[in-house]
Design a protein around this motif. Sequence first.
Motif, PDB file in Angstrom:
ATOM      1  N   VAL A 174       0.868  -1.176   0.000  1.00 48.65           N
ATOM      2  CA  VAL A 174       0.000   0.000   0.000  1.00 48.65           C
ATOM      3  C   VAL A 174       0.901   1.221   0.000  1.00 48.65           C
ATOM      4  O   VAL A 174       1.666   1.434   0.949  1.00 48.65           O
ATOM      5  N   VAL A 175       0.842   2.001  -1.066  1.00 47.55           N
ATOM      6  CA  VAL A 175       1.630   3.223  -1.168  1.00 47.55           C
ATOM      7  C   VAL A 175       0.692   4.401  -0.892  1.00 47.55           C
ATOM      8  O   VAL A 175      -0.236   4.659  -1.650  1.00 47.55           O
ATOM      9  N   GLY A 176       0.956   5.093   0.206  1.00 49.42           N
ATOM     10  CA  GLY A 176       0.098   6.203   0.612  1.00 49.42           C
ATOM     11  C   GLY A 176      -0.875   5.777   1.689  1.00 49.42           C
ATOM     12  O   GLY A 176      -2.057   5.583   1.412  1.00 49.42           O
ATOM     13  N   PRO A 177      -0.408   5.619   2.947  1.00 52.38           N
ATOM     14  CA  PRO A 177      -1.277   5.138   4.020  1.00 52.38           C
ATOM     15  C   PRO A 177      -2.101   6.256   4.656  1.00 52.38           C
ATOM     16  O   PRO A 177      -2.073   6.460   5.873  1.00 52.38           O
ATOM     17  N   GLY A 178      -2.836   7.006   3.819  1.00 52.83           N
ATOM     18  CA  GLY A 178      -3.770   8.003   4.326  1.00 52.83           C
ATOM     19  C   GLY A 178      -5.102   7.351   4.625  1.00 52.83           C
ATOM     20  O   GLY A 178      -5.177   6.173   4.980  1.00 52.83           O
ATOM     21  N   CYS A 224       4.042   1.801   2.593  1.00 52.27           N
ATOM     22  CA  CYS A 224       5.039   2.719   2.038  1.00 52.27           C
ATOM     23  C   CYS A 224       4.476   4.129   2.033  1.00 52.27           C
ATOM     24  O   CYS A 224       3.349   4.353   1.576  1.00 52.27           O
ATOM     25  N   GLY A 225       5.252   5.095   2.521  1.00 53.65           N
ATOM     26  CA  GLY A 225       4.758   6.470   2.558  1.00 53.65           C
ATOM     27  C   GLY A 225       5.855   7.468   2.822  1.00 53.65           C
ATOM     28  O   GLY A 225       7.045   7.143   2.803  1.00 53.65           O
ATOM     29  N   ARG A 275       7.323   2.160   5.627  1.00 53.18           N
ATOM     30  CA  ARG A 275       8.637   2.348   5.010  1.00 53.18           C
ATOM     31  C   ARG A 275       8.675   3.718   4.324  1.00 53.18           C
ATOM     32  O   ARG A 275       7.702   4.114   3.687  1.00 53.18           O
ATOM     33  N   THR A 276       9.795   4.408   4.421  1.00 53.11           N
ATOM     34  CA  THR A 276       9.911   5.741   3.837  1.00 53.11           C
ATOM     35  C   THR A 276      11.050   5.867   2.831  1.00 53.11           C
ATOM     36  O   THR A 276      11.211   6.919   2.224  1.00 53.11           O
ATOM     37  N   ASN A 277      11.817   4.799   2.651  1.00 57.16           N
ATOM     38  CA  ASN A 277      12.971   4.847   1.750  1.00 57.16           C
ATOM     39  C   ASN A 277      12.809   3.794   0.654  1.00 57.16           C
ATOM     40  O   ASN A 277      13.009   2.602   0.901  1.00 57.16           O
ATOM     41  N   PRO A 278      12.467   4.208  -0.558  1.00 54.03           N
ATOM     42  CA  PRO A 278      12.274   3.227  -1.637  1.00 54.03           C
ATOM     43  C   PRO A 278      13.517   2.391  -1.940  1.00 54.03           C
ATOM     44  O   PRO A 278      13.387   1.256  -2.409  1.00 54.03           O
ATOM     45  N   THR A 279      14.682   2.918  -1.669  1.00 54.82           N
ATOM     46  CA  THR A 279      15.901   2.175  -2.002  1.00 54.82           C
ATOM     47  C   THR A 279      16.070   0.939  -1.123  1.00 54.82           C
ATOM     48  O   THR A 279      16.900   0.084  -1.422  1.00 54.82           O
ATOM     49  N   HIS A 280      15.295   0.841  -0.029  1.00 54.78           N
ATOM     50  CA  HIS A 280      15.391  -0.314   0.847  1.00 54.78           C
ATOM     51  C   HIS A 280      14.484  -1.462   0.407  1.00 54.78           C
ATOM     52  O   HIS A 280      14.481  -2.520   1.037  1.00 54.78           O
ATOM     53  N   ILE A 281      13.717  -1.253  -0.661  1.00 54.54           N
ATOM     54  CA  ILE A 281      12.829  -2.304  -1.162  1.00 54.54           C
ATOM     55  C   ILE A 281      13.641  -3.275  -2.018  1.00 54.54           C
ATOM     56  O   ILE A 281      14.296  -2.866  -2.984  1.00 54.54           O
TER      57      ILE A 281
END
Length: 298
Positions: free
Chosen positions: A11-15, A35-36, A59-65
């Motif tokens: 889920v990208v954008g946990p609003g 992810c957000g 998660r806030t850092n895409p490079t860690h995926i």
Amino acid sequence: MNPEINPGVAVVGPGAIGTTIAAALHEVGRTPLLCGRSPRDHLTLQDGDRFITVPGPVRTNPTHIARTADLVFLAVKATQIEAAAEWLAVLTGPETVVCVLQNGIEQLDRVRPLSPHGQIVPAVVWFPAQSQSDGSVRLRGDARLSLPDTSASRVVAAALQGTRCAVDLAANFSSLAWRKLMQNAVAGLMALTHRRSGMFGRADIARLTLAYLQECLAVARAEGADLGDEVPQEILDKFRAAPTDMSTSILTDREAGRPLEWDIRNGVIARRGRVHGIPTPISDILVPLLAAASDGPG
């Protein structure tokens, strides 16, 4: 013991919308990767007297995926979509289905350039979910999505099967999307007045709303939507039947001083109207006011 996170679903954008979907999956043991932009150790959904806590972290850092996902729920607003590009780049591959939980009718055009390898599925979100001041999300109705009837959509339906979020695979998806757009367009009046649903009890606001919806309906039909003459009144009745304190995302953004989704919710009516030579006099007033409220200057 914390439940196992399923990295195959993200889920990208946990609003408000993203939290609702994440909670629906978590309840049945399918806790997604979150992810957000902001680090959080959990999400909370309030449904009546019940609270559902979805474990993080966000998660806030895409490079860690480390791997692509099988299914991505993209729940960022249209004003935040460029910021989600890095997430889409690392999460999507040729087999990834990206379900776009955004307002408007232009999800494919906006998301495809950012996720050229993924299979994009536009969605109509029918449930009211509101972010609260404590960071939780309040769900004020049954959760339901409408999707086009495609093989990629069936991946989304399978992921949500047995959850609190119902999924309809609709042959008339375009018409449903336009109907929801008309509803979203009317909510722009709430952002301009800083008022909640109770405002639609005023006779003058009801007349303005119906006139605006008739304008939207003419454009929707020119675009191929199969919507009857009764739709404007039905949408107005829905606003009038809602709790008087019911808000909407564009009003919440206005109150918080955030950019507004004015173009995809309201500007599109005037833009598509010009293509078909349909006059949009109410849009021609509302859109500049919403744009100025969103973007300034001043």
